[in-house]
Structure formats: structure tokens, C-alpha cells
Design a protein around this motif. Structure first.
Motif, PDB file in Angstrom:
ATOM      1  N   LEU A 178      12.259 119.886 100.694  1.00  0.00           N
ATOM      2  CA  LEU A 178      12.989 120.870  99.892  1.00  0.00           C
ATOM      3  C   LEU A 178      12.026 121.690  99.044  1.00  0.00           C
ATOM      4  CD1 LEU A 178      16.022 118.622  98.859  1.00  0.00           C
ATOM      5  CD2 LEU A 178      16.052 120.535 100.490  1.00  0.00           C
ATOM      6  N   GLY A 179      10.972 121.061  98.552  1.00  0.00           N
ATOM      7  CA  GLY A 179       9.958 121.808  97.821  1.00  0.00           C
ATOM      8  C   GLY A 179       9.365 122.921  98.680  1.00  0.00           C
ATOM      9  N   VAL A 180       9.132 122.615  99.935  1.00  0.00           N
ATOM     10  CA  VAL A 180       8.599 123.624 100.848  1.00  0.00           C
ATOM     11  C   VAL A 180       9.607 124.760 101.039  1.00  0.00           C
ATOM     12  CG1 VAL A 180       7.902 124.039 103.247  1.00  0.00           C
ATOM     13  CG2 VAL A 180       7.014 122.053 101.997  1.00  0.00           C
ATOM     14  N   LEU A 181      10.878 124.432 101.184  1.00  0.00           N
ATOM     15  CA  LEU A 181      11.914 125.480 101.318  1.00  0.00           C
ATOM     16  C   LEU A 181      11.941 126.401 100.113  1.00  0.00           C
ATOM     17  CD1 LEU A 181      15.247 124.034 102.705  1.00  0.00           C
ATOM     18  CD2 LEU A 181      13.144 124.650 103.878  1.00  0.00           C
ATOM     19  N   LEU A 182      11.709 125.824  98.954  1.00  0.00           N
ATOM     20  CA  LEU A 182      11.749 126.593  97.703  1.00  0.00           C
ATOM     21  C   LEU A 182      10.497 127.438  97.521  1.00  0.00           C
ATOM     22  CD1 LEU A 182      13.151 123.705  95.506  1.00  0.00           C
ATOM     23  CD2 LEU A 182      14.331 125.869  95.887  1.00  0.00           C
ATOM     24  N   ARG A 287      28.443 117.456  92.734  1.00  0.00           N
ATOM     25  CA  ARG A 287      28.827 118.020  94.031  1.00  0.00           C
ATOM     26  C   ARG A 287      28.343 119.455  94.208  1.00  0.00           C
ATOM     27  NH1 ARG A 287      35.047 118.517  95.010  1.00  0.00           N
ATOM     28  NH2 ARG A 287      34.629 120.640  94.327  1.00  0.00           N
ATOM     29  N   ASP A 288      28.373 120.230  93.141  1.00  0.00           N
ATOM     30  CA  ASP A 288      27.858 121.597  93.248  1.00  0.00           C
ATOM     31  C   ASP A 288      26.407 121.615  93.718  1.00  0.00           C
ATOM     32  OD1 ASP A 288      30.259 122.665  92.430  1.00  0.00           O
ATOM     33  OD2 ASP A 288      29.432 123.783  90.743  1.00  0.00           O
ATOM     34  N   SER A 289      25.602 120.693  93.217  1.00  0.00           N
ATOM     35  CA  SER A 289      24.207 120.607  93.675  1.00  0.00           C
ATOM     36  C   SER A 289      24.154 120.275  95.158  1.00  0.00           C
ATOM     37  CB  SER A 289      23.453 119.512  92.904  1.00  0.00           C
ATOM     38  OG  SER A 289      23.080 119.957  91.637  1.00  0.00           O
ATOM     39  N   PHE A 290      24.989 119.357  95.566  1.00  0.00           N
ATOM     40  CA  PHE A 290      25.032 118.954  96.974  1.00  0.00           C
ATOM     41  C   PHE A 290      25.352 120.171  97.852  1.00  0.00           C
ATOM     42  CE2 PHE A 290      26.519 114.921  99.511  1.00  0.00           C
ATOM     43  CZ  PHE A 290      25.793 115.338 100.618  1.00  0.00           C
ATOM     44  N   GLU A 291      26.328 120.938  97.449  1.00  0.00           N
ATOM     45  CA  GLU A 291      26.721 122.088  98.272  1.00  0.00           C
ATOM     46  C   GLU A 291      25.668 123.191  98.254  1.00  0.00           C
ATOM     47  OE1 GLU A 291      31.504 121.531  98.575  1.00  0.00           O
ATOM     48  OE2 GLU A 291      30.782 122.855  96.970  1.00  0.00           O
ATOM     49  N   ALA A 292      25.034 123.392  97.108  1.00  0.00           N
ATOM     50  CA  ALA A 292      23.955 124.385  97.061  1.00  0.00           C
ATOM     51  C   ALA A 292      22.814 123.953  97.984  1.00  0.00           C
ATOM     52  CB  ALA A 292      23.461 124.553  95.624  1.00  0.00           C
ATOM     53  N   MET A 293      22.465 122.684  97.918  1.00  0.00           N
ATOM     54  CA  MET A 293      21.418 122.162  98.800  1.00  0.00           C
ATOM     55  C   MET A 293      21.793 122.340 100.264  1.00  0.00           C
ATOM     56  SD  MET A 293      20.078 118.260  99.181  1.00  0.00           S
ATOM     57  CE  MET A 293      21.587 117.769 100.030  1.00  0.00           C
ATOM     58  N   ASN A 294      23.046 122.085 100.569  1.00  0.00           N
ATOM     59  CA  ASN A 294      23.466 122.208 101.957  1.00  0.00           C
ATOM     60  C   ASN A 294      23.326 123.639 102.483  1.00  0.00           C
ATOM     61  OD1 ASN A 294      23.958 119.522 102.082  1.00  0.00           O
ATOM     62  ND2 ASN A 294      26.198 119.669 102.082  1.00  0.00           N
ATOM     63  N   ARG A 295      23.539 124.613 101.612  1.00  0.00           N
ATOM     64  CA  ARG A 295      23.317 125.993 102.043  1.00  0.00           C
ATOM     65  C   ARG A 295      21.849 126.210 102.404  1.00  0.00           C
ATOM     66  NH1 ARG A 295      27.299 126.928  97.955  1.00  0.00           N
ATOM     67  NH2 ARG A 295      25.749 127.387  96.368  1.00  0.00           N
ATOM     68  N   ALA A 296      20.967 125.619 101.613  1.00  0.00           N
ATOM     69  CA  ALA A 296      19.536 125.735 101.920  1.00  0.00           C
ATOM     70  C   ALA A 296      19.193 125.004 103.220  1.00  0.00           C
ATOM     71  CB  ALA A 296      18.698 125.194 100.760  1.00  0.00           C
TER      72      ALA A 296
ATOM     73  N   VAL B 158      17.573 130.662  94.380  1.00  0.00           N
ATOM     74  CA  VAL B 158      16.931 129.492  94.980  1.00  0.00           C
ATOM     75  C   VAL B 158      17.190 129.465  96.480  1.00  0.00           C
ATOM     76  CG1 VAL B 158      17.017 128.080  92.892  1.00  0.00           C
ATOM     77  CG2 VAL B 158      18.913 128.008  94.516  1.00  0.00           C
ATOM     78  N   ALA B 159      16.495 128.570  97.144  1.00  0.00           N
ATOM     79  CA  ALA B 159      16.635 128.438  98.591  1.00  0.00           C
ATOM     80  C   ALA B 159      18.104 128.292  98.961  1.00  0.00           C
ATOM     81  CB  ALA B 159      15.839 127.238  99.078  1.00  0.00           C
ATOM     82  N   GLY B 160      18.514 129.031  99.987  1.00  0.00           N
ATOM     83  CA  GLY B 160      19.882 128.958 100.447  1.00  0.00           C
ATOM     84  C   GLY B 160      20.784 130.016  99.846  1.00  0.00           C
ATOM     85  N   ASP B 161      20.363 130.641  98.752  1.00  0.00           N
ATOM     86  CA  ASP B 161      21.129 131.759  98.189  1.00  0.00           C
ATOM     87  C   ASP B 161      21.021 132.966  99.115  1.00  0.00           C
ATOM     88  OD1 ASP B 161      21.714 130.236  95.990  1.00  0.00           O
ATOM     89  OD2 ASP B 161      20.520 131.399  94.576  1.00  0.00           O
ATOM     90  N   THR B 162      21.987 133.851  99.004  1.00  0.00           N
ATOM     91  CA  THR B 162      21.955 135.088  99.777  1.00  0.00           C
ATOM     92  C   THR B 162      21.672 136.258  98.850  1.00  0.00           C
ATOM     93  OG1 THR B 162      23.624 134.136 101.238  1.00  0.00           O
ATOM     94  CG2 THR B 162      23.215 136.495 101.438  1.00  0.00           C
ATOM     95  N   LEU B 182      11.122 132.569  98.404  1.00  0.00           N
ATOM     96  CA  LEU B 182      11.965 131.704  97.568  1.00  0.00           C
ATOM     97  C   LEU B 182      12.943 130.889  98.411  1.00  0.00           C
ATOM     98  CD1 LEU B 182      12.683 134.374  94.833  1.00  0.00           C
ATOM     99  CD2 LEU B 182      11.524 132.207  94.397  1.00  0.00           C
ATOM    100  N   GLY B 183      12.979 131.171  99.707  1.00  0.00           N
ATOM    101  CA  GLY B 183      13.874 130.425 100.587  1.00  0.00           C
ATOM    102  C   GLY B 183      15.249 131.039 100.727  1.00  0.00           C
ATOM    103  N   ALA B 184      15.440 132.232 100.165  1.00  0.00           N
ATOM    104  CA  ALA B 184      16.749 132.878 100.243  1.00  0.00           C
ATOM    105  C   ALA B 184      16.970 133.494 101.619  1.00  0.00           C
ATOM    106  CB  ALA B 184      16.857 133.960  99.171  1.00  0.00           C
ATOM    107  N   ARG B 185      18.221 133.724 101.956  1.00  0.00           N
ATOM    108  CA  ARG B 185      18.493 134.530 103.146  1.00  0.00           C
ATOM    109  C   ARG B 185      18.787 135.935 102.655  1.00  0.00           C
ATOM    110  NH1 ARG B 185      24.108 131.818 105.527  1.00  0.00           N
ATOM    111  NH2 ARG B 185      25.414 132.438 103.771  1.00  0.00           N
TER     112      ARG B 185
END
Lengths: 335, 335, 335, 335
Positions: A178-182, A287-296, B158-162, B182-185
Motif C-alpha cells: 500500500l505504501g508503494v501505491l501511495l 469501515r470507511d477506511s476499508f472501503e477507501a482501501m478497496n478502491r485503491a 490518496v491512492a484510489g481516489d478519482t 499519488l495512486g489516484a485514477r
């Protein structure tokens, strides 16, 4: 339905058992679990050291993935056929933690994921991101969300920041990925050059063998040109804390998420105060963190690293493998 | 030393002139400028519409890169030989904006970068990141910092944001490239399919031809599965604002950084209120943002997109090229 | 049970009606409403301009207070006898807004508080703070939470900041009172010197009669020694927006919470961009904000300003009083 | 000009000395100091335990107040006659801390405020708020800014939050007074009922005599109805840390600003991790914080609590008084 129950403390007391199938009431959901994943917390629970007051028998493990098979009245968030993960904190959807929000966690005190079927509140689920397999998705609820929460919610890590990750266990590998994604540059420590090589394949910027470099915190700071790392994801606890503080830049953040190398620490407080460090305790996340992560995860096609998969009947062997420390990434049980 | 001076409003009044060489006082630095880069603001200044009260002659342009050639007493941040960029806001180092911090900007009211030598406060510089060429580094101070500030400081992307980016001018291409780091789309709009293809090569997730899809904001929202984009980097202003609001998710952020398509807007306020949108005005950003961005640029080896390079003697042609709108990325003047 | 129903658009179509008593299902609660409070939104709804697609009949009003009289299975947050307020957003507990979280609001599309009994999800309630009376507590859910959210969640207002509040309607008086609790210095505008005098009694630092001082934004900035106010709570909309921007310091925040003086605005965008202003749309706020505010209200013994109380049978007169604009603070209906 | 110099470790080596008058260079300012104020750090410095590498002689003390008497070229922030305080961190104006920003602190390694005249960078000053006397203003730079930074910058304390303050020393009394301005309810601990009574006069909500209630952290949590306090301003260190953790709510913040009761701590890390606590080290704060605090002080007419004032010739007695622990609020030296 089949479950794995813990009937007394100790790995030898994990037994396959039969329980009645649950029926969903209003706003409840039944999930057929396809895979579960183990965390160190689960091992501590089974050994009786995590929560000695836990009533037995209990179904261990908080992490898993499956499919909704039945929904009760007034359920609006999911439908039968949806592929889902349960959330570790069943009642923490968003916002600040509180006693109420932290109380209802899977795998203790609530029954967990080593079961064919689970009865859950409809709020205690998230959709599986992208096309992850059941085994891959099963690794997310505790390990990945903890890593995300450390980096994003607590750490505010952005591209160009330096993150230090300790070892190659479940949370640490997620923190690396995840650090790499960021966009962060990630430094990984390990006692094994082979594991460091694998970490580099996953995108690590640098690896430090802490057997060869006991002052790895100082080394990490040198790698940043003396500035110090912005963030440490601390899983070791007492055995690593001091070097973690050494690694950090003034104003940096240590996310305290585990104490694998000891819980009791002799700490000199000025080491924190004079350099304005922040120590942030973390217990998974909402849960909001979980869903944000899932988008990434979905956008980047991140693949969780599954070390080994065991059948439900061999759940005990899965725990023993985790206890050995030989794993790289996550240990999974197929259900 | 040679400079390009604007002696009266209008491109035709840009002339090559000779000025005495500056000497650094205490805490001051002289920089030999190697390249300058143009922003739309510079064009508006020359036309007399950006700051009609500006005293003339002035040396235009805020963006550039060069090397420190002399330092005064008590200078500690740089040494002769250091490769540096000036900061747009010479006096805004960090923290909230204020009248005092926003006053001293290069290219108006202060003399800018179309000069062989510049006299600057030692605080008004940052080191060039990585191994960028002078031409590449010259594009950073205004365009890239604005994009970073929109995404990171104001947007918390953050990563996963649009992220939605309008067109393919200087700030927008940086917002695309930095958004990818930043990992965004990143969704890019353009009137040219060829430019959209180039944007995809730079990492854009989707492109929308706004000539073909006038309701591009609605389309962008559809691309996110109906959720809406998290962030819009608004450079168009009046001509694009309404579709930008359409694109955003509830609680999303519009970073207002330019008004290329019109400054005066007929706005229905409930469109902002009822969906809890945020409109954040931005005028570049502080030095801390610049340095944080540079760490990201250096780590990822980001290459600014230089459209075309002109010699100093043809600065006027550079402005005309920018005015044509045919560019993709940044227009640079070699000094 | 008795309710006030709106059967067709227009105040004359508010009628007292009889409906069956609700029974709580699992995780549901029945509340006996003791008092309701009116917001401008309710007036717009009744007139048919707020939500023309609303199905009729509907029970208007989102704000109220009462006592829990029955709870269903699996209810853990409240018990019979608890004094409670419903939340405006029944499904927004914490975190970022989203389509799902903003959908379920009382008084449209859901039935509201002009009823003897309400059936609510147990999550859609908060405890009444301190020893507020029913009439006082009934004013909180929409008006007070909006003001708190503007100042605290969106604005980050701290002691010593300057807040500008427009007029003396419900939200504005709460913004004044809560601003004072937060330690801010609060500037109030009004067309009435008598109302300004009352505002000063409630702790306002300065008052500006906007009839006498049409450039009240400029005046507000002067009051701060030229620095500008940190925060404007914008309830006027088009008729006041420009002066609000004038009042703000560079980097200041305008919380857009209402458009009493017009929805359609001719706006020059550079006024926002060049001074780095932030315009934050707000539609009340989540339950966590409500509870945080209640802690502040309880600690300080804040008393909501109740302008006048009407019996349920005269609900229409309550709406007419609100429409007259003669009120100072909140209009309440006793049930 | 006269100064008090420390020529060797130990209170007995504080001597009155004569030094040449400083002259301001470009961007520099000379301040005539009217009063200085002592912090525990100054006592540790004199004893040789704070910074054993400090070169001697040094002029101790970081806190003071005075008037600008001369300015060098290019000074724009102040004029002769302005009443000012120096900032503790001469080079930290805003933003995140860094090695460079934390290096230049008054009273070690730089000469401090026990001097008739000081030569300072024009950036290292703030205007005295309101009509504070020199003695009152002299208490602000270190003690008050630390308290403000703990509560506001690190803590985000808002009205209704509960803050626990340890004892009645300089920082703690400021944390009490500023906490009250922010609308917080403040719990104070002390070993003296008389001091607790004085704390209540300053606005404390509750006092706990820690001699009588050794488990004062548990008591503090009970006072909040079991929820826990939101924020602890930790000045004790090892001797108080564990009870501080007991006092905090899940997710609460401990601002670590001193270690009066011991620097070395035996800490069980799960106490931080499992309840998601945050430990934030703090070393005063930046100039922006100082100025924000001053706006609050000026608006509310806050009066710093001056315990006792000594003449410059008796500076040693001032240190002895501080060492005795008998003070309530700040010890000041008149110059």
C-alpha cells in the motif's frame, strides 16, 4: 454447518464442530465463508494470552471472505450473491473510536470466520474489491486495513514520503504494497536477505538486514540523507521501538500496531518529546477506511501475498505455520 | 546582464535589455537563470489584464531554474554551485496564507525569471529535485506546485481516489502526472483525441473529449459508477464550473486554480450546498509544498512535459505559442 | 396518534390528522415527541419549492425532542424513558458524506417531527444534553448541528478567531452562541439595532447594521484591523455572498448553509481564487457532530433561544410566524 | 549592557556581567528586554543536565518581553517602539518541524533573555498581545505557546472536550487558562488543596488531589462518566504517564511536553495500542501558533499568572524559587 471451535486454551483444543445454521433477522445477513485468514492476534487468542476472559468455546479468526446467501428484512446494503468481507470492528463504521465502536470484534469476543456460515449485521460487511480470489480477499479485514489506517488515516503518507516497515509478516507486507501505491518510498527490515529480495520485487525501495545492521534505525535515517523517515509501521514493539525512534525525522509518526517482539518497554520519554515524534496506537480501523482501501486495491490490481492455504480440517496446522514465523505474507484457511 | 523587459502592455513591448549585475547583501543570493517557463498568468500580465497597476518596466515570468553564483553574509541554506528554482511566493515558506505572505510574487509585482541573473532572498529558493534538466526544472515553481497543492494540501488525494483534470495545459499535465504518483485514477478532458491519447501514455485512467461529450461532468460521474469524482482541478472557470460540480461526489473538492474559460459565472449556490461540495481557491502554494513535491518527483523520476523551448531573444514567440493553445505541457525559454 | 400532515403544497394544506400508532421492530424505537422546531427548509417544503418531487401527504419538520416509549429487539443504544432528539440525517453517523448517508432525512423525504409518535432506527437518536427543556432541545437537530458543523468540523474555529454571522435566524443565533463557547469573537449583521443589541447580550463582539452599512463585509474586515475574518457562516446566499468574500481573510472559509437572500449568484471566480478562499457547502452534519456539540452545550449550560411556542393545532401559525422574519431564534411547536 | 551569564554548571555560577551593545545588521533587530521568565528547562540547563554540550558562558532563559530599539536595513515586520516577545524557536515560523527549524532556540544553544539587549532576526519576534505588562508578556514564548500547541495544534481541543492538566506549574496553568478559553472542561491535579482552589478560580471544572487519590487517572475517567478525557497535557513524564493513559478515552491524545517526574519509563505498549491512544511529543511550537494564541489572549484579556518577580541582580534567587516547586504560575525576572 461446520465450524472450528476453540474449547480450551491451546492449539490442541481447536476442533471441528457442528453448529445449527443461522437465520437472518431484520437488517441481518448470512454469509457463506469461503476462506479465512490468520493474524498473530488469533494465535495469541488460541494460546490464551490475548483475552484470558474470553468465554469458550469460540470460533477464532476475524478475517475472511465469502458470499451473501440470505438477507433479513430491511436489508439494503447487500443482496444474495454479493461477494463480501466482514469488518473486524462490526460496529465501527466511521469517525473516532469509542468504547462502543471497539467492543464488537470478530474472533473475540464475537465468533469469527473459521465457520461455513456467519450471521452478521448488514453494516458489518464490505464488497470484495476488483477480482480478488476468496483466498486473497480473506486477508484484508484486519491486516490490510491496519496497514492502510497506519499509512493513510494516521500517517497522512503521500508520494515522496519515506515509510519504514518491519519484517515481512501480514501487516508489514500490506504496508509495503500500500505504501508503494501511495507513491511512498518504502524501507523494509528483515533478518533474511531472501525475504528482502522478495520485498524489493514488491516495490520496496531499500531493505535492511537487521541481523547484519543492529542499528537499522540509524541506517534508515542515513538512507534518507540524514532527514529521517516520515513514518514507521511498528509491529515489533519493545524489541524494535528504540531503533524506530532513531529512524524517524523530527515530527515523524510511529504507528504502533503490534508488539511481536515484546510488550514491555524501557522508554526514555525525551526521545519522543525533544524531536516532537508522534506515537499512534492502532487497532485495525473503521469501515470507511476499508472501503477507501478497496478502491485503491481495485484501481491498482493489488494482489495480497498469500503464503500458504490450508483446508478447514487442518486449521491447526495453519496456526502452527504462522507460529513458526517462516511465512511471507498471509496464511489462509480454505473453507 | 541581459533581461527581457515589458515596457508597455502588449506582446510587442517585450524587449531585450541590459541591466547592471546584482550583488548579494546579507542573507541574499544571486542566481544565474538557465531557463524560464511560461504560465498563462504571464500572458495575462503582458496583455495588461492580470495586474493593471503593475509598474513598468518589469521582467516577466515567475518560473525558472538556475545555479547559485554568489551568496551574501549569513546565508546558510545554499552554496554557490547549487542548482535551484526560485519560489513563486518569495515570502510564503509554510503555514496559512496571509496578506504578507502572498504579496511578494515573482513576475509581478517583483521582477521575474526572464533574466540572466536574479537577486533573491535565500529563503526564496528550493533545490532542484533529482537530475532534472534546467528546462524541466524551470517548469516547477508555479505550475507544478499549484497542481501539488490542489491534490495534496487542499485535496488530501490518496491512492484510489478519482481526480478530474481539465485539458492539457501546464498545470493540468502536472496534476495528471502527480495524481498518478499519488495512486489516484485520473480522468482528463480535452477537445483533441490526440491529446487524450498522450494523456493516457502519461498514466491517465480515462479521457473525455468534451467536444463530443458536452456533459462531460455527468460522464465522469458515470465512469466512477455513479459515485462521483473526489477532486476536480478547475482551470477553466466559468466555462467549465457547472460540469465540474456535476462530476463531483457529495463532499468532493473543486480546486479553483484558473479561469481560462471565463471569470464571471452564473452560479446556483444550492448546487454546492446541498451536496456539501468544497470550492478551494488556490494561488500556487508555500515552499514546504514545493519541497514535499520535489521529494516525490525525485523518488519517481517524474519528467515534466516540455512542449517547446525558445531562446531568450525569441521570448515573444514563446508567449505567442502559449497564447495559441496548441501546446501540450510547458513552454520554456532557454536563457 | 395525531400528526400534522401536508396534503398539498401550501400552508393552508397543513391539517391535523390521525394515524395508527407505530410498533418498533428489531433495532427500532418509538419516540413520543414533546416539541418540534421549524426551519426555513420546512417552510420551503410546505410551499412546494424545496422538494417538488416529495410524495404527499408528509409530516413536515426535522427537528424535535421527546422521550423513548418503546424499543424493539436488539436495541442497545437507548431505553424507555430516555430523553432524545432525532438526527436530521437518520443514516449519517460519522465520516464523509455520501449519497447513501444523505438520503434519509426527516421532514422530507421521511416523515418528520410534527407527530405525537415517531418510529426511528435506534441509530437515529441522540441524548438530550444537560437539563434542556423539550422546547429548547427541539431546536437542536438541524439548526444547531449546522452551526456546529460550520464552525468546528468545516471551519476549525478556535479561540481568538473571528466569525461573521448573518442575521438573527435560528442557525445564525446558534452560530453566535456556539462561536462564543469556542472562544471566537463573533460579528453579527442585522437590519435591526434592537436585534443587534440582543446579539450582544448573547456574547457578540460587534454588530453591523447592514441597512446602514451596505458594505458590511468591508466594515467587518476593518473591525479586524484589516486582517479579515476567519470564517463566515453564510445563510443569505446570492444577496450576501459578495460582501462575505470581502470580509474574509486570505485563506478564510465561507460555510454555505443557506440561500435565504437568493440562490442564483453572479460570481467573479478570481475573488475566490486569488485570495485562496474556501467555500464549503453544508447540509447539517453527522451524529458524531451532534454528540460533540451536546457535550459543549451541557458543559456550558447553553440555552437555545426560543422565540415563540405554538400548540400543535396551530402549527400553521408557527409557519406563518417563521415566514414573517420577525423572529429572533427558533420557532417551536409544542406537541 | 548587562547580562546574566552562566560560566560553569551550577546556580552559583550565574553572574552579572557586562557585554558590548549589539548593532543590527540587515533584517536584524535590537530589543531592549524588560522582563524575562523562567522555565524548568532553564533550571536544567544551569544544572548542566539539559544540554551538557552547551558552550559556556551562555545567557540563560528563552522567555522574555521588551521593546524594539533599533532595526537594520530591510526590516519590515517591526519598528522601533514596538513591544515584542522573542520566539523560542528563532527559525520555526510555520509548518512541520525539521532539524533546521528546531536548531536555533534561545537560552541554549543561543544566548537568551537575561540580558538588557538582544540581537534578533526580525522573523524571530511577535507583537505583545493586548495590554499585557512586560512581566506578563515575558511568560508567553515557551510556556504559553507549548500549552497552546498541545491543546490546539496537536490536540484539536474544542468546546466540550475534557482536558487534564497536571499540577500548577507554568505550562499547566497556561493549559488550564487556554483550555477554558477554548471552551474545554479542565481537570487539574495537584498535591495541594489550596492550589486546586486557586485552579478552580481560574476556571478549572474539577480538581483532584493526587496525594489523596493516587489513581487519579481512574478518577478523571469517572468524572467524565466513564468516557475518558480527550486530552492530557503531560508534564510529569515517567511518574505520571501510566495514570495519564488510564484517564484517556479511546483515541485520546497525550501531549508529552515535560518529564518533571522522571524521564525513564517502564511502559506496556498495548496500553497505547489497544485503545488507539496518541502520544505527541512537543517542544514549544512555531510562530504562527504564537500569533494565533495571542489573538485569543487579546480577545479574552487573559492574564498570565505571575507568581513572583525578582530583579536581575537576584536572578539566582529566582531559579532557586523555581527549584523549590512552591510556585503557582510563572517566575519572572525584571530587567
Amino acid at each position: 454447518m461446520k465450524v472450528v471451535e476453540l474449547r480450551a486454551w491451546g492449539l490442541e483444543n481447536l476442533v471441528l464442530a457442528e453448529r445449527p445454521e443461522p437465520q437472518p433477522g431484520p437488517r441481518q445477513v448470512v454469509v457463506r465463508v469461503r476462506a479465512a485468514s490468520l493474524n498473530y492476534r488469533d494465535l495469541l487468542l488460541v494460546r490464551g494470552t490475548y483475552n484470558p476472559k474470553q468465554k469458550l468455546p469460540i470460533v477464532p479468526c476475524s478475517d475472511g471472505a465469502g458470499v451473501v446467501v440470505a438477507v433479513g428484512d430491511r436489508v439494503t446494503r447487500v443482496r444474495p450473491g454479493d461477494r463480501v468481507c466482514p469488518t473486524f470492528h462490526q460496529a465501527w463504521l466511521a469517525g473516532e473510536p469509542s468504547r462502543e465502536r471497539l467492543r464488537a470484534t470478530l474472533g473475540s469476543p464475537l465468533d469469527g470466520t473459521l465457520a461455513e456460515l456467519m450471521l452478521l449485521d448488514e453494516e458489518g460487511l464490505v464488497a470484495i474489491p476488483g477480482d480478488l480470489s476468496d483466498e486473497q480477499a480473506a486477508t484484508l479485514p484486519c491486516a490490510a486495513v491496519t496497514a492502510w489506517n497506519a499509512l493513510v488515516t494516521a500517517g497522512g503518507v503521500v508520494a515522496g514520503d519515506t515509510v519504514l516497515v518491519q519484517g515481512t509478516g501480514g501487516v508489514s507486507i500490506f504496508a509495503l504494497q500500500l505504501g508503494v501505491l501511495l507513491g511512498a518510498r518504502v524501507v523494509v527490515t528483515s533478518s533474511s536477505d531472501a525475504k528482502l529480495a522478495r520485498a524489493r520485487e514488491l516495490g520496496a525501495w531499500e531493505g535492511i538486514n537487521y541481523k547484519e545492521v543492529p542499528a537499522w534505525g540509524v541506517r534508515a535515517r542515513e538512507l534518507t540523507g540524514g532527514r529521517g523517515v516520515d513514518h514507521v509501521v511498528e509491529v515489533g514493539g519493545a524489541g524494535t521501538f528504540e531503533q524506530s525512534l532513531q529512524a524517524l525525522r523530527p515530527g515523524g509518526t510511529l504507528s504502533l500496531i503490534g508488539v511481536l517482539a515484546g510488550a514491555a518497554l524501557e522508554l526514555r520519554l525525551p526521545a519522543i518529546q525533544m524531536r516532537m515524534l508522534r506515537v499512534q496506537g492502532l487497532l485495525v480501523g473503521h469501515r470507511d477506511s476499508f472501503e477507501a482501501m478497496n478502491r485503491a486495491i481495485a484501481h491498482h490490481g493489488l494482489r495480497p501475498v498469500v503464503d500458504q492455504v490450508f483446508p478447514l480440517a487442518e486449521a491447526r496446522a495453519a496456526f502452527e505455520h504462522l507460529a513458526s514465523g517462516a511465512h511471507f505474507g498471509k496464511v489462509v484457511v480454505r473453507i
